[in-house]
Motif scaffolding. Structure first.
Motif: not given
Length: 530
Positions: A343-351, A390-391, A412-425
């Motif tokens: 996934r690119g390393g632990a710093e790339k996984l945002l809770i 996570i994002a 498409g949004s794949d709108g789901n809680t926690g990722h801005p795509r649910k509100y902004g895609s």
């Protein structure tokens, strides 16, 4: 005689004038409407250029679109859309909006409404609410803010028959699953979705999926899929595309790939190869399309992102039971470590979602330092607090742009809680990739957010501004239509949507939601008899 001729001439002139006037009145058609939209920059969902058209709405349909000088329209409400874009309402092909629609206090679906979305597809990633008949009744009695297109989830059906076991289906179990797919198609599902990356869908083989897709195909449905691997976890991204093509070919079903992407360093810059594979399949006559959200970060559960599927087989606590076993603990930790690197390393996984509020807004590396342990060990401790989302920042602009430019890739949004795509895609795609980056133009964005999506899912009389079509119409300001949600606050409504009509009724007026629930569960187009 001269005077008589003059009188006759005058009389004739009068007769001619009256006759001309009566003919003009006969030609001037009078249309009664509830709403008249005039002076807007009109994109009808199919044309490549904007139009200067007047639009009239009566009840739930569009009754006129065209030149206002050719008709007389008598309307209860007139909207002057000068400087604003008038478009079909957007259709979102991949959402998890059913989790909000199922609850009365969130059934308005405002995160989607403010993006200009008037119809959402639900039941994606192999996960649908079961049985569909129950939830259709709920939506009808409770009311919903947007239209809904339901799918039946393969993972849901599999779990109903087999639980969360990682075994292959027996012939008897496969028959039971086919029966449930048929039941849900009879209840109005537009097709079947799979989440072959997630348990329990990941435990199935290709033959199982083909068998169930055939049932959907026989009912005029489509096959919507979260690929088995969007990265290099198991079979790999390209092999997963091949599997999808095989399913479409053998089941004789239109295929739609959800949130198409190249996820993680191992598969960056594979987009051109994927485009070539899909276009070669299209040349065979296969119907293959995809959707995409306009972000460089994906979103999923922390467990799904980094924990091996075999370790979670059996249910909720299976991972922790296996972790306590010395024979499997080391293997689990090794695979988690490899998946974090993928996934690119632990710093790339945002809770972005957790029961422990201290974790939210921190990446896995920061949390591991806070817990004073290695990131792959910290994962287990984080998961013990409950579900964590996570994002995951793991895509490149080059791949995003390549997919976005394809005429078979819709928004498409794949709108789901926690990722801005649910509100902004949708506003983000317009503001960032149409207005600023100019990756695609306005007509391409609108056409592939409306009519193309309706065509893919076989949604009748929606996605276009056309006489006789349902009046799902939005009006937005091209100068202010944009997303506000981001990774620090993913719950900000988008701005710039001025008016929204769903089934001919006002839902958003002058930028404000009016608390109406004008959506409905849509009926699928029945296959024509050959």
């Amino acid at each position: 005689m001269k005077n008589q001729l003059k009188i006759f001439s005058k009389f004739g002139t009068v007769i001619f004038s009256v006759s001309f006037f009566m003919q003009s009145c006969a030609e001037q058609k009078i249309i009664e409407a509830d709403v008249l939209i005039k002076n807007g920059i009109v994109y009808d969902g199919v044309s490549l250029e904007s139009l200067k058209s007047t639009i009239a709405i009566k009840d739930d349909k569009i009754v006129y679109i065209g030149d206002s000088e050719k008709v007389e329209i008598v309307a209860s409400e007139i909207i002057d859309a000068t400087g604003l874009i008038v478009s079909p309402g957007f259709i979102d092909p991949h959402t998890h909006a059913d989790r909000d629609l199922n609850v009365a206090k969130t059934s308005h679906n405002k995160p989607f409404l403010y993006q200009g979305i008037t119809t959402v597809v639900v039941g994606n990633d192999g996960n649908s609410f079961y049985p569909l008949s129950k939830f259709k009744s709920l939506y009808t009695s409770q009311g919903i803010g947007t239209n809904v297109v339901p799918l039946v989830g393969h993972g849901t059906v599999r779990e109903e028959v087999m639980g969360r076991s990682d075994k292959l289906a027996s012939p008897e179990e496969l028959l039971k699953m086919q029966h449930l797919v048929q039941q849900e198609m009879d209840s109005g599902a537009f097709g079947i979705s799979t989440g072959l990356f997630y348990a329990p869908g990941s435990y199935s083989n290709t033959d199982e999926v083909i068998a169930l897709a055939k049932t959907a195909a026989q009912n005029g449905g489509i096959y919507d899929t979260h690929l088995r691997d969007e990265s290099s976890y198991t079979v790999g991204l390209l092999a997963s595309i091949e599997e999808t093509i095989q399913i479409g070919r053998e089941a004789k079903i239109p295929v739609h790939i959800s949130h198409i992407k190249c996820l993680g360093v191992d598969v960056w810059n594979k987009s051109n190869a994927i485009v070539k594979m899909i276009e070669n399949a299209q040349k065979e006559g296969l119907e293959i399309t995809a959707n995409q959200y306009p972000y460089d970060a994906s979103a999923t559960g922390l467990k799904a992102a980094v924990v091996p599927r075999w370790a979670e087989s059996g249910g909720k606590d299976s991972l922790f039971i296996r972790y306590e076993d010395p024979q499997t603990k080391s293997k689990i930790l090794t695979e988690i470590k490899n998946n974090i690197a993928r996934r690119g390393g632990a710093e790339k996984l945002l809770i972005v979602k957790s029961n422990n509020e201290e974790f939210i807004g921190k990446n896995l590396l920061e949390i591991s330092q806070m817990l004073n342990m290695e990131p792959h060990v910290a994962v287990i401790n984080i998961l013990k607090t409950g579900y964590v989302r996570i994002a995951s920042f793991n895509m490149t602009d080059e791949d995003i742009f390549t997919f976005m430019k394809q005429d078979w890739v819709v928004t498409g949004s794949d709108g789901n809680t926690g990722h801005p795509r649910k509100y902004g895609s949708f506003p983000r795609k317009f503001h960032t990739y149409v207005t600023k980056e100019k990756i695609i133009d306005t007509a391409e964005f609108i056409n592939r957010s409306t009519s193309k999506t309706a065509e893919i899912f076989k949604i009748e009389k929606r996605g276009r501004l056309k006489v006789g079509y349902y009046a799902d119409i939005i009006i937005f300001d091209p100068n202010s239509f944009r997303d506000k949600a981001d990774y620090t606050d993913a719950f900000q409504l988008s701005e710039g949507l001025i008016h929204s009509f769903i089934n001919g009724k006002t839902t958003i007026k002058d930028g404000a939601y009016n608390n109406s629930l004008n959506g409905k569960v849509l009926e699928k187009q029945l296959p024509k008899n050959e």
